[in-house]
Structures are given as C-alpha cells and as structure tokens.
Write a protein that holds these residues in place. Structure first.
Motif, PDB file in Angstrom:
ATOM      1  N   GLU A  32      -9.622  -1.903   2.352  1.00 24.36           N
ATOM      2  CA  GLU A  32     -10.896  -2.449   2.820  1.00 24.36           C
ATOM      3  C   GLU A  32     -11.942  -2.343   1.726  1.00 24.36           C
ATOM      4  O   GLU A  32     -12.912  -3.087   1.683  1.00 24.36           O
ATOM      5  CB  GLU A  32     -11.365  -1.677   4.058  1.00 24.36           C
ATOM      6  CG  GLU A  32     -10.565  -2.084   5.283  1.00 24.36           C
ATOM      7  CD  GLU A  32     -10.986  -1.307   6.515  1.00 24.36           C
ATOM      8  OE1 GLU A  32     -12.120  -0.790   6.545  1.00 24.36           O
ATOM      9  OE2 GLU A  32     -10.160  -1.221   7.436  1.00 24.36           O
ATOM     10  N   ASP A  33     -11.701  -1.373   0.819  1.00 24.79           N
ATOM     11  CA  ASP A  33     -12.662  -1.081  -0.247  1.00 24.79           C
ATOM     12  C   ASP A  33     -11.856  -1.026  -1.537  1.00 24.79           C
ATOM     13  O   ASP A  33     -10.911  -0.232  -1.636  1.00 24.79           O
ATOM     14  CB  ASP A  33     -13.296   0.284   0.070  1.00 24.79           C
ATOM     15  CG  ASP A  33     -13.843   0.973  -1.159  1.00 24.79           C
ATOM     16  OD1 ASP A  33     -14.195   0.283  -2.131  1.00 24.79           O
ATOM     17  OD2 ASP A  33     -13.903   2.230  -1.155  1.00 24.79           O
ATOM     18  N   GLY A  77      -5.829 -13.891   1.238  1.00 28.54           N
ATOM     19  CA  GLY A  77      -4.955 -15.001   0.856  1.00 28.54           C
ATOM     20  C   GLY A  77      -3.815 -15.171   1.848  1.00 28.54           C
ATOM     21  O   GLY A  77      -3.651 -14.376   2.795  1.00 28.54           O
ATOM     22  N   PRO A  78      -2.994 -16.183   1.613  1.00 31.63           N
ATOM     23  CA  PRO A  78      -1.945 -16.537   2.583  1.00 31.63           C
ATOM     24  C   PRO A  78      -0.747 -15.586   2.583  1.00 31.63           C
ATOM     25  O   PRO A  78       0.099 -15.681   3.463  1.00 31.63           O
ATOM     26  CB  PRO A  78      -1.515 -17.927   2.110  1.00 31.63           C
ATOM     27  CG  PRO A  78      -1.812 -17.944   0.650  1.00 31.63           C
ATOM     28  CD  PRO A  78      -3.042 -17.117   0.480  1.00 31.63           C
ATOM     29  N   LEU A  79      -0.678 -14.663   1.590  1.00 29.19           N
ATOM     30  CA  LEU A  79       0.491 -13.764   1.546  1.00 29.19           C
ATOM     31  C   LEU A  79       0.198 -12.426   2.206  1.00 29.19           C
ATOM     32  O   LEU A  79       1.011 -11.501   2.140  1.00 29.19           O
ATOM     33  CB  LEU A  79       0.917 -13.539   0.085  1.00 29.19           C
ATOM     34  CG  LEU A  79       1.221 -14.806  -0.734  1.00 29.19           C
ATOM     35  CD1 LEU A  79       1.733 -14.417  -2.116  1.00 29.19           C
ATOM     36  CD2 LEU A  79       2.258 -15.681  -0.030  1.00 29.19           C
ATOM     37  N   SER A  80      -0.961 -12.326   2.875  1.00 29.27           N
ATOM     38  CA  SER A  80      -1.409 -11.016   3.362  1.00 29.27           C
ATOM     39  C   SER A  80      -0.373 -10.293   4.220  1.00 29.27           C
ATOM     40  O   SER A  80      -0.216  -9.088   4.129  1.00 29.27           O
ATOM     41  CB  SER A  80      -2.732 -11.156   4.110  1.00 29.27           C
ATOM     42  OG  SER A  80      -2.585 -12.049   5.182  1.00 29.27           O
ATOM     43  N   LYS A  81       0.354 -11.056   5.031  1.00 21.34           N
ATOM     44  CA  LYS A  81       1.280 -10.359   5.951  1.00 21.34           C
ATOM     45  C   LYS A  81       2.474  -9.730   5.236  1.00 21.34           C
ATOM     46  O   LYS A  81       3.216  -8.943   5.812  1.00 21.34           O
ATOM     47  CB  LYS A  81       1.760 -11.311   7.041  1.00 21.34           C
ATOM     48  CG  LYS A  81       2.734 -12.379   6.575  1.00 21.34           C
ATOM     49  CD  LYS A  81       3.336 -13.111   7.771  1.00 21.34           C
ATOM     50  CE  LYS A  81       4.322 -14.159   7.319  1.00 21.34           C
ATOM     51  NZ  LYS A  81       4.966 -14.863   8.419  1.00 21.34           N
ATOM     52  N   TYR A  82       2.650 -10.074   3.958  1.00 12.63           N
ATOM     53  CA  TYR A  82       3.778  -9.505   3.212  1.00 12.63           C
ATOM     54  C   TYR A  82       3.433  -8.199   2.497  1.00 12.63           C
ATOM     55  O   TYR A  82       4.299  -7.572   1.906  1.00 12.63           O
ATOM     56  CB  TYR A  82       4.293 -10.524   2.183  1.00 12.63           C
ATOM     57  CG  TYR A  82       4.843 -11.765   2.825  1.00 12.63           C
ATOM     58  CD1 TYR A  82       6.135 -11.782   3.341  1.00 12.63           C
ATOM     59  CD2 TYR A  82       4.069 -12.920   2.938  1.00 12.63           C
ATOM     60  CE1 TYR A  82       6.642 -12.918   3.942  1.00 12.63           C
ATOM     61  CE2 TYR A  82       4.569 -14.061   3.542  1.00 12.63           C
ATOM     62  CZ  TYR A  82       5.856 -14.057   4.043  1.00 12.63           C
ATOM     63  OH  TYR A  82       6.358 -15.180   4.642  1.00 12.63           O
ATOM     64  N   SER A 113      14.293  -1.215  -2.008  1.00 10.21           N
ATOM     65  CA  SER A 113      13.018  -0.979  -1.331  1.00 10.21           C
ATOM     66  C   SER A 113      11.879  -1.404  -2.252  1.00 10.21           C
ATOM     67  O   SER A 113      12.019  -1.374  -3.478  1.00 10.21           O
ATOM     68  CB  SER A 113      12.914   0.520  -1.011  1.00 10.21           C
ATOM     69  OG  SER A 113      11.612   0.884  -0.678  1.00 10.21           O
ATOM     70  N   THR A 114      10.772  -1.819  -1.662  1.00 10.55           N
ATOM     71  CA  THR A 114       9.568  -2.083  -2.456  1.00 10.55           C
ATOM     72  C   THR A 114       8.356  -1.506  -1.729  1.00 10.55           C
ATOM     73  O   THR A 114       8.407  -1.246  -0.525  1.00 10.55           O
ATOM     74  CB  THR A 114       9.311  -3.602  -2.651  1.00 10.55           C
ATOM     75  OG1 THR A 114       9.093  -4.206  -1.368  1.00 10.55           O
ATOM     76  CG2 THR A 114      10.458  -4.305  -3.358  1.00 10.55           C
ATOM     77  N   GLY A 115       7.286  -1.333  -2.467  1.00  7.88           N
ATOM     78  CA  GLY A 115       6.005  -0.930  -1.887  1.00  7.88           C
ATOM     79  C   GLY A 115       4.905  -1.762  -2.515  1.00  7.88           C
ATOM     80  O   GLY A 115       4.965  -2.060  -3.713  1.00  7.88           O
ATOM     81  N   THR A 116       3.943  -2.189  -1.703  1.00 12.34           N
ATOM     82  CA  THR A 116       2.835  -2.992  -2.234  1.00 12.34           C
ATOM     83  C   THR A 116       1.513  -2.560  -1.636  1.00 12.34           C
ATOM     84  O   THR A 116       1.441  -2.147  -0.476  1.00 12.34           O
ATOM     85  CB  THR A 116       2.997  -4.500  -1.891  1.00 12.34           C
ATOM     86  OG1 THR A 116       3.285  -4.623  -0.490  1.00 12.34           O
ATOM     87  CG2 THR A 116       4.104  -5.151  -2.687  1.00 12.34           C
ATOM     88  N   VAL A 117       0.478  -2.693  -2.437  1.00 13.36           N
ATOM     89  CA  VAL A 117      -0.888  -2.493  -1.953  1.00 13.36           C
ATOM     90  C   VAL A 117      -1.769  -3.501  -2.679  1.00 13.36           C
ATOM     91  O   VAL A 117      -1.571  -3.742  -3.870  1.00 13.36           O
ATOM     92  CB  VAL A 117      -1.362  -1.034  -2.167  1.00 13.36           C
ATOM     93  CG1 VAL A 117      -1.112  -0.566  -3.588  1.00 13.36           C
ATOM     94  CG2 VAL A 117      -2.845  -0.857  -1.839  1.00 13.36           C
ATOM     95  N   VAL A 118      -2.682  -4.115  -1.946  1.00 18.76           N
ATOM     96  CA  VAL A 118      -3.595  -5.092  -2.570  1.00 18.76           C
ATOM     97  C   VAL A 118      -5.038  -4.824  -2.144  1.00 18.76           C
ATOM     98  O   VAL A 118      -5.285  -4.114  -1.171  1.00 18.76           O
ATOM     99  CB  VAL A 118      -3.229  -6.558  -2.186  1.00 18.76           C
ATOM    100  CG1 VAL A 118      -1.815  -6.911  -2.611  1.00 18.76           C
ATOM    101  CG2 VAL A 118      -3.422  -6.810  -0.687  1.00 18.76           C
ATOM    102  N   GLY A 119      -5.962  -5.417  -2.895  1.00 18.41           N
ATOM    103  CA  GLY A 119      -7.383  -5.295  -2.587  1.00 18.41           C
ATOM    104  C   GLY A 119      -7.798  -6.230  -1.450  1.00 18.41           C
ATOM    105  O   GLY A 119      -6.990  -7.038  -0.975  1.00 18.41           O
ATOM    106  N   PRO A 120      -9.071  -6.139  -1.034  1.00 21.06           N
ATOM    107  CA  PRO A 120      -9.556  -6.945   0.102  1.00 21.06           C
ATOM    108  C   PRO A 120      -9.439  -8.454  -0.147  1.00 21.06           C
ATOM    109  O   PRO A 120      -9.029  -9.195   0.743  1.00 21.06           O
ATOM    110  CB  PRO A 120     -11.033  -6.544   0.211  1.00 21.06           C
ATOM    111  CG  PRO A 120     -11.181  -5.282  -0.554  1.00 21.06           C
ATOM    112  CD  PRO A 120     -10.101  -5.236  -1.566  1.00 21.06           C
TER     113      PRO A 120
END
Lengths: 356, 356
Positions: free
Chosen positions: B43-44, B32-37, B20-27
């Motif tokens: 949002e902030d 970028g092109p990997l957003s759906k992953y 299993s993995t978990g990810t979180v990224v900034g706005p």
C-alpha cells in the motif's frame, strides 16, 4: 551424483584447468616485490586514455587479450566471460568487453570478485557448459577514490587502517582441455554475507575478516583438510591489520594458518628491500603511503594471475587456496548509517588433488 | 558430454524445475492488469522503512521468504542464491540477504538480471552443484530515480520514449527435486554485449532492442526452433517503442514473432479497462504517466515469477521464452559521453521439452 561436500563446498569432478592468465598493473604496483610476475606494467596509470574510468576498461581488455594470446586462443573460442569490477554498474568490465562478442555474465562481489569469477567459470566448465571460460576483474586507484571516497584533487588523508586500491586487472582462462601440466580447480567454497556491525569505511580489513574466517573455516571443515594441506592460503585484500585479525580468529576455531597464510594486499605492496627479484626477502613493512596494504578486485586478481599462478606453473607451490574478500558497502548505505557486510569466496587450485 | 548446442546456447539435460516463486510489487504495479498474479501488493512503496533503499531491500526479503514459504523450505535448505539489482554495489540484494546465511553470488546485468539469475541458478542445479538454488532480483522506482536520474523532489519530466522503473521483487526456487508438475528450464542462451551507439538515456528501449534481437535470433538458430514453438516470447522491459523495434528487426532476420511476442514492461502497466481479472482484455495503451511502459530488474522478475509462472502452472502456457534485457550504462559513463551497451539473456521454460 551431487558434487556437494559439506555445507558450502563443491568438488569439481572434471578438474577444470587454468590454462593461461593475463595481468596488467599500474606504476605503483610495478614498484612492489611481485613486479616480475606481471605481464604488463604501465608507466602511466591513465594508460593513454582520457579518463581513469576508460583507463580501467583498457586494463581489462589488456589482461583478457594477454590471457588469450598466451593460450593461443581467439575471442570466438571462449564460451563465457565472467567478469566484474568495483565501478557502479560494472562499467569497467562492460565497456571493456563490449567489442569481444563473448557471452557475458556480470558479477559483483566487491574485492572478492576474482575468486567469485574463478568459482563461476570453474563450475561452468566442470558442468560441461563450456570448453573455455574466462574469469576476469579489475580495479583502479583513481576510479575507486572518485567513486567511493573523494576526488583526488580533494587530497583526502588516509587513516592508519586504510588500504590503497590496486590499479590492476587479471584474467584467467579456465578450460576442460589441456593436460596435467596445468593447475586444476578442485574445490569451490562459496561465501555467505557476514555482518559484524563494522561501520568504519577506513577499516575494511576488520569488516572483511569475519567473512574470510567463516569461509576458510567452512572450507577446511567441508573438505576435512588442515591449513597445512595448502602451500599457501591467500586472502584477497585484508591488509596487515585484517590479516592479523583473521589469523587470531581462526586460531580461536582451532585452525593455525600462520605457516601458510599470506594476504594479496600485503604481498603486492611489501617494501622489497632493494631486491625486486625475490619477494621472499621482503619484510612485513609495506611501501610508503599504502598504509595497511592493497585492496580492490584487481589486487587478488593480479596477485593470483601473476605471482600465485606462475608459482604453481614453476613448481614453487602445488596447492593454493585463494580466498578473495569483499566489503559490500555503497556510499548510499554508508550515508544511511548502515554497517559494512563482508563476503569471501574460496577456490582451491592444485596439482593432482585427490578425487573424492 | 558437452551440453552446448550452437553458438551461445546450452541444453540443461537434467531439466531443473522451478518449484516455487515469490513476488511483491508497489501500489502502482498493483493497479495494472497483472495484479492478481502477485503475492504481495504494497500500500506504501516505502514498505514501512526509513528510506527507499531500505524499502527495496525489504522487497527482496519478502519475495525470497514468500518463495521459501510456498515451497515449504527453510533458508538452510538452499545451497546458493543468485541475486542482484540496479543499485550501486548491489546494495538492495546484499542488505536484504545478509541475514539469510545462504552462499551468495552477486550478479549484475541491469534489467536483464532476472533471466541472468535464472540462467545461473539453472546451470548450477543442472551441473549438480546444488539441489535448491534461488534466483532473485528487484528494482524500485524511487531508488532508481535518485541514483540514475534526479531526486524525486526535482520533478524531472519524462520523455515520450521514457520508461517507468517498476517497484517490485521476484524470486524463484530452482531445483533438481519435484516432479513433472513443475515447469522445467530446458535451455539457456547467454547474451553478448551489444552496442549500437545509442546515447539517449531516455530511450533505453532502443538501446536494448538490438541485444534482445541478437539473443532471440541466436536462441532460435541454436535450438532450430521457430518463434511459434513458444506460447510466449517475453522480453524484459523494452517498452512499447523498443518492442516494435524488436519485432521489426527480427522480421528482417526472417523471424516473425508477432503472434507470441509480449514485453513485460508493457504488460505490467497496460491500462486494464476496468477489468482487473483479465489481462487479455487490455488494449495496448499503458497506464497514465508510465510513458512507454515499465523497466527495472523487478519488472521481468515480477511478471515472470507472477503472471508467466502461474500461467505455466495453470496450463495457460506450456512453453515460455523469457528474454530479460538490460542497458549497461552508469551515470559516469553517460557523463563521459559514452554510448549505452545492451545485453539480453534468454531462458526457455517448458513442460515436456524434448531432450536432444
């Protein structure tokens, strides 16, 4: 076959051995009662370097090279080095080790780093990933003061609960080779982060004591051992105040450690009553100016790799539990009003520890 | 039975799985092109916290909790967490994890930390010290700018070779459990510290490229594999300039990686030409303002735990070599005129990798 016993402890079935250690300390540490156990005592805590930071790196190099030399090994014989220090981005370790060409695992556990690096090196050897791994760490009074407190020129005053960062480095070679003449790492108990809301950066002993208590308690529960199974239970650097707190808290959990308990931070700076050759003759008073005792990764590193390891080799001790303790604060977190979480990792080093 | 193959590589006989993995990224990373992953896109970038540092800690907590939730596990099921970040004294990780009550191993490898934590978690599981271990790391643009460069308010300009620290966290659960449906960690190649005398802190790609080259070359030599054994060889965050340098240097050693080589720092910020759903349609140009591409521990963490892991799960890739790269400088070492040592660690993640 799982090597896990209990909640936080693993038993190392292959019994990795500590076949060699190297230690170097600063001039002040050389005045303490453990001086005869250190390989190198500096006359100048800059060790001939331009800056204190470069001096700290040179301590790491000295300790690692001493350990290699005593084991009659070359850098190319070592499969991994597990090392870290207190400096931002572990710069003392990385700059010291960049010339050695040994695969490097950077670790940070504040002052718990010696037990952490020993734990990781021991699991690495036990898991048959290496024949020889090095565990090393360092600290330096003047780099720590500059980074965490104030530059030396500022002349900041110490509080009664303060500790004195030890200038020292220690390195240990952990190996699957070597016979029963070497002390063996039998168990590793890895600590959880404990946070009791302490915010006073001048009272690290109190911040770290709950972590020491939690790890010692868990180690004893997991292994089914009592405190007196060990000849020595040595916490990293709680200082005299944190040490008393730890004893008291452990007693509340039903564990009386008083007969076997020492703290590396107290031992290294005990006033030696003029008899440098016998640390047992020291009282509980520390050298002038160090307040509660020593701290810093180099404290439990040099006390373990010097005094405790050599006392295992010469038969004074047969079973030692090293419990290095760390305060996980940064200057930024303190400025942002955060408390000081603590952590403690325990490593059991024994001769002939029974296999489960 | 030693698990060592070659000089710096171990084969993991028990084939630990990433369940299993978990990810979180900034706005910005979400543009970028990997957003759906990614599991969570903020949002902030303060994530509702008072400070950027507390925000970074909250990212770590989010990624770890996501990974636990997806694996249907609780914190008490996890035996170790291997984590670290770029902040002094690893404060993003320690403050994030203090409530989790999981034995904690603090790691520092600068931006190489994701491959380092995955390596250590994998060896830990392979060595039968745990059933479940977590590897995690994070970075945050604004904490890194404040700590390593200048406060945001200063408005420092980026150079053409600069990179943009990724705001993200990634966590992976490594386990002895789970079937062949999960990708397995088959080999770990641990890097040495490499120092080619680069002193320009605005050109980290050049500082880290020799380390990436050394580790990839050593991995291929140790395993006897050729670059095209892998569907993807992904360096951590060399950026477009460091990537070109790495390709060129590897070719000099006889390894042509051009067909399988990507860099996480370039991938995460590639201009997506209006088609967010297909990263393969992107050109080589990066989003405005990020210069050479992304950097920071969170970069290879989110790209691996997001894009690469999910592409392994959905069958797009079968064999991935993750080579996270780190620049081991501190502000103090740079001020003292030191060069920038680099390090790179490699982890092979595969389906059905042949056992030696």
């Amino acid at each position: 076959m799982s090597k896990r016993i209990g909640k936080q402890t693993v038993e190392l079935i292959n019994r990795p051995k500590i076949i060699s250690t190297g230690t170097v300390v600063g001039p002040k540490e050389g005045e303490g009662p453990l001086s005869k156990y250190f390989d190198v005592i500096l006359e100048d805590d800059k060790n001939g370097q331009e800056t204190f930071e470069k001096a700290e790196s040179s301590l790491v190099t000295t300790a690692v090279n001493k350990a290699l030399e005593k084991a009659n090994l070359k850098n190319t014989d070592i499969h991994y080095i597990f090392a870290g220090d207190l400096l931002n981005q572990l710069s003392a370790s990385t700059f010291a080790l960049r010339g050695l060409e040994i695969p490097f695992i950077g670790l940070y556990g504040a002052c718990s780093t010696m037990a952490l690096s020993l734990s990781m090196a021991a699991m690495n050897v036990d898991g048959e990933f290496s024949d020889y791994s090095i565990a090393a760490t360092s600290s330096h009074f003047s780099t720590a003061e500059r980074q965490f407190r104030t530059p030396l020129e500022y002349g900041g005053q110490k509080k009664v609960t303060s500790q004195w960062t030890v200038t020292a480095s220690g390195a240990a070679i952990v190996s699957s080779k070597g016979g029963e003449i070497y002390p063996q790492i039998t168990h590793v108990t890895t600590g959880k982060i404990m946070d009791y809301g302490i915010t006073d950066a001048n009272n690290m002993g109190a911040a770290m004591a709950p972590a020491a208590v939690d790890t010692i308690k868990q180690h004893l529960r997991d292994t089914g051992r009592t405190p007196d199974y060990y000849d020595v239970i040595a916490t990293g650097d709680l200082g005299s105040y944190g040490m008393e707190l730890t004893k008291k808290l452990l007693l509340e959990y039903g564990y009386d450690v008083s007969k076997v308990y020492i703290d590396c931070g107290v031992e290294i700076f005990k006033e030696n009553n003029g008899d440098k050759s016998n640390p047992d003759k020291c009282g509980d008073k520390c050298l002038d100016g160090v307040m509660c005792g020593g701290s810093g990764c180099g404290c439990s590193a040099s006390v373990f790799c010097g005094y405790l390891y050599k006392s295992l080799l010469n038969g004074k001790f047969k079973k030692v539990l090293l419990v290095s303790t760390g305060a996980l604060l940064s200057t930024t977190t303190s400025l942002q009003g955060e408390s000081i979480p603590g952590i403690a990792h325990a490593v059991a080093i024994e001769f002939g520890g029974a296999k489960c």
